[in-house]
Design a protein around this motif. Structure first.
Motif, PDB file in Angstrom:
ATOM      1  N   LYS A 224      65.502  47.512  43.908  1.00 13.39           N
ATOM      2  CA  LYS A 224      66.267  47.512  45.148  1.00 13.39           C
ATOM      3  C   LYS A 224      65.578  48.286  46.268  1.00 13.39           C
ATOM      4  N   MET A 225      64.641  49.151  45.872  1.00 12.49           N
ATOM      5  CA  MET A 225      63.936  49.971  46.851  1.00 12.49           C
ATOM      6  C   MET A 225      62.461  50.029  46.526  1.00 12.49           C
ATOM      7  N   ARG A 226      61.695  50.441  47.536  1.00  7.76           N
ATOM      8  CA  ARG A 226      60.262  50.662  47.374  1.00  7.76           C
ATOM      9  C   ARG A 226      59.953  52.065  47.915  1.00  7.76           C
ATOM     10  N   VAL A 227      59.074  52.804  47.263  1.00  3.43           N
ATOM     11  CA  VAL A 227      58.670  54.118  47.771  1.00  3.43           C
ATOM     12  C   VAL A 227      57.242  54.021  48.290  1.00  3.43           C
ATOM     13  N   LEU A 228      56.981  54.684  49.411  1.00  3.04           N
ATOM     14  CA  LEU A 228      55.694  54.554  50.095  1.00  3.04           C
ATOM     15  C   LEU A 228      54.817  55.789  50.006  1.00  3.04           C
ATOM     16  N   ALA A 229      55.407  56.966  49.850  1.00  2.00           N
ATOM     17  CA  ALA A 229      54.611  58.197  49.813  1.00  2.00           C
ATOM     18  C   ALA A 229      55.432  59.347  49.258  1.00  2.00           C
ATOM     19  N   ASN A 230      54.724  60.382  48.851  1.00  2.00           N
ATOM     20  CA  ASN A 230      55.296  61.558  48.204  1.00  2.00           C
ATOM     21  C   ASN A 230      54.928  62.787  49.038  1.00  2.00           C
ATOM     22  N   PHE A 245      51.329  62.277  50.786  1.00  2.00           N
ATOM     23  CA  PHE A 245      50.959  62.224  52.204  1.00  2.00           C
ATOM     24  C   PHE A 245      49.578  62.844  52.407  1.00  2.00           C
ATOM     25  N   ARG A 246      49.295  63.895  51.650  1.00  2.00           N
ATOM     26  CA  ARG A 246      47.984  64.540  51.760  1.00  2.00           C
ATOM     27  C   ARG A 246      46.862  63.572  51.411  1.00  2.00           C
ATOM     28  N   GLU A 247      47.052  62.834  50.334  1.00  2.00           N
ATOM     29  CA  GLU A 247      46.049  61.849  49.938  1.00  2.00           C
ATOM     30  C   GLU A 247      45.816  60.821  51.035  1.00  2.00           C
ATOM     31  N   LEU A 248      46.879  60.521  51.771  1.00  2.00           N
ATOM     32  CA  LEU A 248      46.814  59.481  52.792  1.00  2.00           C
ATOM     33  C   LEU A 248      46.383  60.019  54.159  1.00  2.00           C
ATOM     34  N   GLY A 249      45.979  61.282  54.183  1.00  2.00           N
ATOM     35  CA  GLY A 249      45.415  61.843  55.403  1.00  2.00           C
ATOM     36  C   GLY A 249      46.312  62.748  56.208  1.00  2.00           C
ATOM     37  N   TYR A 250      47.551  62.960  55.748  1.00  2.00           N
ATOM     38  CA  TYR A 250      48.486  63.825  56.478  1.00  2.00           C
ATOM     39  C   TYR A 250      48.488  65.208  55.825  1.00  2.00           C
ATOM     40  N   LYS A 251      47.515  66.014  56.160  1.00  2.00           N
ATOM     41  CA  LYS A 251      47.263  67.277  55.456  1.00  2.00           C
ATOM     42  C   LYS A 251      48.374  68.313  55.647  1.00  2.00           C
TER      43      LYS A 251
END
Length: 329
Positions: A224-230, A245-251
């Motif tokens: 029913k849901m999807r998760v995009l980041a931790n 988020f850190r892995e994705l560049g949001y330090k």
């Protein structure tokens, strides 16, 4: 001291001794009646998830009913937190609350509102859960990755609605922290708690929300849901493939939603000691462990001294984040 003063003091001594003995007996006999555990949010959120199995375990250990009282209102849990702060410090009113406890007084000051309560009115008893927040969207949403979400938000500033547990509550601060870092503007839709916000996400009223793994796992497993980041510093066992988020560049985007038990700072020491002992037993209960692990939120117990240090450090970080975010709706 003259003879009259001496006789007066001697006469008062038995009364003082009796009063002391009565107070000591009252503390020693705790609990002698039902205990209320205030949860400052509706059912279905992280605080409620923490409270209910712990309350049942405490009932068995203490021999008296522990009644969960979902007292929502005020945004982010301020009404329930304030009610617990004002309660008699006798061990019969406890508070199971979230990391927003320290944020809400600062939000009141930010908007020049009367402060509902001060953190100094509470004494930490035990941390129960501590999870990184996850970004969830409906399974029907077009975004498959966080970058998809950010790209769309940049094209449509202020048009993607997200739900929260109330202004400056845990879910609101987490989302605004992310939005500020990504340079996007989202539409904040506050609810009275994570449970109603989750219902709104499932119903399509909002298109995103930050929430703890324990309140999302079943919905994700059911498709029913999807998760995009931790929001955590590391990936978590219940969602091992979910990037941080850190892995994705949001330090600078890191946020944890913890749940802990508090009482009034003026609680007598003997009752606090008994309560701490009971909590140490409660979190080891097989029923509590199973409930939390099934929800994807394992027990993250801390006793009062360690928890107090943890709260102080986490609160300082969150207050700094609130001041950086500033006045947002």
């Amino acid at each position: 001291m003259n003879r009259r003063e001496l006789l007066k003091a001697a006469a008062a001594l038995p009364l003082a001794q009796a009063a002391f003995s009565h107070a000591a007996f009252a503390q020693a006999a705790w609990p002698s009646r039902n205990i209320t555990m205030i949860v400052p949010f509706p059912a279905g959120g992280q605080a409620d998830l923490a409270a209910r199995p712990v309350a049942l375990a405490l009932e068995k250990i203490l021999g008296k009913p522990v009644i969960v009282d979902n007292r929502a209102g005020g945004g982010g849990g301020s009404v329930g937190n304030a009610a617990a702060a004002r309660a008699e410090p006798d061990g019969y009113t406890l508070l199971m609350t979230l990391s927003s406890l320290a944020v809400l007084p600062e939000a009141d000051r930010l908007f020049d509102r009367p402060v509902a309560y001060e953190v100094s009115q509470f004494a930490p008893v035990a941390r129960v859960l501590a999870d990184p927040t996850l970004l969830a969207v409906p399974a029907s949403a077009p975004w498959k990755t966080l970058q998809d979400f950010v790209d769309d938000a940049r094209k449509r500033p202020g048009q993607i609605p997200y739900g929260s547990s109330g202004p400056y509550g845990t879910l609101h601060v987490a989302m605004e922290m992310f939005a500020a870092s990504a340079g996007i503007k989202l539409l904040h839709v506050p609810f009275r708690g994570a449970g109603p916000a989750l219902t709104a996400l499932l119903g399509g009223t909002v298109q995103a929300m930050a929430s703890a793994p324990g309140t999302l796992k079943q919905q994700v497993d059911d498709g029913k849901m999807r998760v995009l980041a931790n929001w955590g510093a590391e990936r978590i066992p219940s969602f091992p493939n979910l990037p941080t988020f850190r892995e994705l560049g949001y330090k600078d985007v890191e946020f944890y939603i913890w749940a802990g038990l508090f009482t009034q700072s003026a609680l007598p020491a003997p009752i606090m000691t008994r309560l701490r002992e009971a909590m140490a037993q409660a979190v080891k209960s097989p029923e509590v462990i199973k409930t939390f692990e099934t929800a994807g939120s394992p027990v993250a117990y801390m006793d009062a001294p360690e928890f107090a240090k943890f709260v102080a450090a986490d609160s300082a970080r969150l207050i700094a984040a609130v001041k950086k975010i500033g006045k947002v709706g």
